[in-house]
Design a protein around this motif. Structure first.
Motif, PDB file in Angstrom:
ATOM      1  N   UNK A  38      10.278  -0.947  -8.729  1.00 41.33           N
ATOM      2  CA  UNK A  38      11.137   0.178  -8.362  1.00 41.33           C
ATOM      3  C   UNK A  38      11.111   0.447  -6.858  1.00 41.33           C
ATOM      4  N   UNK A  39       9.927   0.352  -6.270  1.00 43.71           N
ATOM      5  CA  UNK A  39       9.766   0.702  -4.853  1.00 43.71           C
ATOM      6  C   UNK A  39      10.155  -0.415  -3.896  1.00 43.71           C
ATOM      7  N   UNK A  40       9.980  -1.679  -4.318  1.00 41.57           N
ATOM      8  CA  UNK A  40      10.089  -2.777  -3.356  1.00 41.57           C
ATOM      9  C   UNK A  40      11.243  -3.741  -3.585  1.00 41.57           C
ATOM     10  N   UNK A  41      11.835  -3.739  -4.761  1.00 47.87           N
ATOM     11  CA  UNK A  41      12.917  -4.686  -5.011  1.00 47.87           C
ATOM     12  C   UNK A  41      14.061  -4.474  -4.011  1.00 47.87           C
ATOM     13  N   UNK A  42      14.492  -5.582  -3.386  1.00 46.87           N
ATOM     14  CA  UNK A  42      15.576  -5.531  -2.420  1.00 46.87           C
ATOM     15  C   UNK A  42      15.142  -5.147  -1.020  1.00 46.87           C
ATOM     16  N   UNK A  43      13.841  -4.871  -0.830  1.00 48.22           N
ATOM     17  CA  UNK A  43      13.350  -4.429   0.474  1.00 48.22           C
ATOM     18  C   UNK A  43      12.421  -5.446   1.136  1.00 48.22           C
ATOM     19  N   UNK A  44      12.335  -6.641   0.553  1.00 46.51           N
ATOM     20  CA  UNK A  44      11.383  -7.628   1.066  1.00 46.51           C
ATOM     21  C   UNK A  44      12.048  -8.921   1.534  1.00 46.51           C
ATOM     22  N   UNK A  45      13.364  -8.912   1.608  1.00 48.98           N
ATOM     23  CA  UNK A  45      14.083 -10.144   1.955  1.00 48.98           C
ATOM     24  C   UNK A  45      13.736 -10.668   3.344  1.00 48.98           C
ATOM     25  N   UNK A  46      13.340  -9.780   4.238  1.00 47.65           N
ATOM     26  CA  UNK A  46      12.996 -10.215   5.592  1.00 47.65           C
ATOM     27  C   UNK A  46      11.656 -10.950   5.635  1.00 47.65           C
ATOM     28  N   UNK A  47      10.920 -10.931   4.526  1.00 46.55           N
ATOM     29  CA  UNK A  47       9.615 -11.593   4.503  1.00 46.55           C
ATOM     30  C   UNK A  47       9.637 -12.928   3.777  1.00 46.55           C
ATOM     31  N   UNK A  48      10.570 -13.139   2.879  1.00 45.03           N
ATOM     32  CA  UNK A  48      10.469 -14.246   1.929  1.00 45.03           C
ATOM     33  C   UNK A  48      10.581 -15.616   2.572  1.00 45.03           C
ATOM     34  N   UNK A  49      11.251 -15.727   3.715  1.00 47.70           N
ATOM     35  CA  UNK A  49      11.400 -17.033   4.345  1.00 47.70           C
ATOM     36  C   UNK A  49      10.423 -17.274   5.486  1.00 47.70           C
TER      37      UNK A  49
ATOM     38  N   UNK B  89      -2.391  -9.673 -11.775  1.00 47.25           N
ATOM     39  CA  UNK B  89      -3.243  -9.341 -10.641  1.00 47.25           C
ATOM     40  C   UNK B  89      -4.277  -8.297 -11.057  1.00 47.25           C
ATOM     41  N   UNK B  90      -5.513  -8.385 -10.536  1.00 51.80           N
ATOM     42  CA  UNK B  90      -6.543  -7.414 -10.912  1.00 51.80           C
ATOM     43  C   UNK B  90      -6.131  -6.003 -10.515  1.00 51.80           C
ATOM     44  N   UNK B  91      -6.282  -5.068 -11.467  1.00 52.76           N
ATOM     45  CA  UNK B  91      -5.965  -3.671 -11.173  1.00 52.76           C
ATOM     46  C   UNK B  91      -4.505  -3.300 -11.337  1.00 52.76           C
ATOM     47  N   UNK B  92      -3.649  -4.274 -11.681  1.00 46.85           N
ATOM     48  CA  UNK B  92      -2.218  -3.997 -11.845  1.00 46.85           C
ATOM     49  C   UNK B  92      -1.881  -3.971 -13.330  1.00 46.85           C
ATOM     50  N   UNK B  93      -1.556  -2.771 -13.832  1.00 46.53           N
ATOM     51  CA  UNK B  93      -1.100  -2.632 -15.203  1.00 46.53           C
ATOM     52  C   UNK B  93       0.412  -2.555 -15.249  1.00 46.53           C
ATOM     53  N   UNK B  94       0.954  -2.314 -16.437  1.00 50.78           N
ATOM     54  CA  UNK B  94       2.410  -2.283 -16.591  1.00 50.78           C
ATOM     55  C   UNK B  94       3.047  -1.166 -15.758  1.00 50.78           C
ATOM     56  N   UNK B  95       2.381  -0.022 -15.699  1.00 54.24           N
ATOM     57  CA  UNK B  95       2.932   1.105 -14.936  1.00 54.24           C
ATOM     58  C   UNK B  95       3.019   0.767 -13.448  1.00 54.24           C
ATOM     59  N   UNK B  96       1.950   0.180 -12.909  1.00 54.17           N
ATOM     60  CA  UNK B  96       1.941  -0.180 -11.488  1.00 54.17           C
ATOM     61  C   UNK B  96       2.925  -1.305 -11.206  1.00 54.17           C
ATOM     62  N   UNK B  97       3.020  -2.280 -12.106  1.00 56.36           N
ATOM     63  CA  UNK B  97       3.981  -3.375 -11.934  1.00 56.36           C
ATOM     64  C   UNK B  97       5.405  -2.828 -11.874  1.00 56.36           C
ATOM     65  N   UNK B  98       5.717  -1.894 -12.764  1.00 50.21           N
ATOM     66  CA  UNK B  98       7.044  -1.297 -12.771  1.00 50.21           C
ATOM     67  C   UNK B  98       7.287  -0.523 -11.480  1.00 50.21           C
ATOM     68  N   UNK B  99       6.255   0.157 -10.990  1.00 49.66           N
ATOM     69  CA  UNK B  99       6.397   0.922  -9.749  1.00 49.66           C
ATOM     70  C   UNK B  99       6.627  -0.001  -8.564  1.00 49.66           C
ATOM     71  N   UNK B 100       5.960  -1.158  -8.561  1.00 45.18           N
ATOM     72  CA  UNK B 100       6.172  -2.146  -7.503  1.00 45.18           C
ATOM     73  C   UNK B 100       7.630  -2.584  -7.469  1.00 45.18           C
TER      74      UNK B 100
ATOM     75  N   UNK C 126       0.816  -1.222   0.000  1.00 43.58           N
ATOM     76  CA  UNK C 126       0.000   0.000   0.000  1.00 43.58           C
ATOM     77  C   UNK C 126       0.843   1.263   0.000  1.00 43.58           C
ATOM     78  N   UNK C 127       2.168   1.124   0.136  1.00 42.37           N
ATOM     79  CA  UNK C 127       3.053   2.279   0.023  1.00 42.37           C
ATOM     80  C   UNK C 127       3.395   2.586  -1.434  1.00 42.37           C
ATOM     81  N   UNK C 128       3.069   1.634  -2.327  1.00 43.92           N
ATOM     82  CA  UNK C 128       3.369   1.807  -3.755  1.00 43.92           C
ATOM     83  C   UNK C 128       2.291   2.669  -4.393  1.00 43.92           C
ATOM     84  N   UNK C 129       2.705   3.663  -5.149  1.00 47.72           N
ATOM     85  CA  UNK C 129       1.757   4.523  -5.853  1.00 47.72           C
ATOM     86  C   UNK C 129       0.904   3.695  -6.809  1.00 47.72           C
TER      87      UNK C 129
END
Length: 206
Positions: free
Chosen positions: A124-135, A111-122, A74-77
């Protein structure tokens, strides 16, 4: 404000569940309400309190990784609470995180409601910041299934699944295409079964 609630599930709808704790019924919007079961058993639900100028809502999650990923999404534009819930319904947290890390836009736009622009924003905003969740260990949705196929019961469960998917943003056209593939499938007994199979079909058709 609230980290979790322990209580009994007293109502399940296509969009939310009611968890009663000390005489108060909490309305919790959740990725898949039908993963919950109405029961006298006390369960623990992780929560997120979402506040807007015109609305206050409690979100509920059966496992911690779902809630933490929801908070990141929800922090992603371009992604609001409803969109984040739809993403979590359609994909396991690990799958979503791996797609972001791989920069797999073709997966994310399913995913419903996710277009190319939103996917790219996801990405840009989240890559490398979710490692603490993946396991984080995923919650295992266990359930008691009927041993005999009951077509009337199955039809009711199918219609509940269609309502839940509509609430998540899937169109009537998309659901009409997969309905014949779900109806009469004796391996599908619960609403949760129908939702999971429907999502597989929706993803494979895109």
């Amino acid at each position: 404000m609230y980290d979790y609630i322990k209580g009994q599930v007293t109502r399940v709808t296509p969009e939310y569940v009611i968890v009663e704790q000390q005489g108060i019924g909490y309305q919790l919007f959740t990725p898949n309400p039908f993963a919950f079961r109405k029961s006298e058993e006390v369960i623990q639900v992780y929560t997120h309190f979402h506040v807007r100028e015109d609305m206050q809502q409690l979100m509920g999650f059966l496992d911690l990784s779902q809630r933490e990923l929801f908070r990141k999404l929800i922090l992603v534009s371009g992604i609001g609470p409803k969109g984040a819930l739809a993403i979590l319904t359609s994909g396991e947290p690990n799958h979503v995180i791996q797609a972001i890390e791989r920069e797999d836009e073709s997966f994310l736009v399913k995913f419903p409601g996710v277009g190319k622009k939103t996917a790219r924003q996801m990405i840009l905003d989240l890559k490398g910041k979710l490692n603490d969740l993946i396991d984080v260990e995923q919650f295992d949705f266990t359930k008691d299934e009927p041993t005999l196929f009951d077509s009337n019961h199955a039809n009711h469960e199918l219609e509940e699944a269609m309502l839940a998917l509509t609430a998540l943003g899937y169109s009537e056209r998309e659901l009409t295409k997969i309905r014949p593939l779900l109806k009469g499938n004796e391996s599908l007994q619960t609403t949760d079964d129908f939702i999971k199979k429907a999502l597989q079909l929706l993803f494979s058709s895109k």
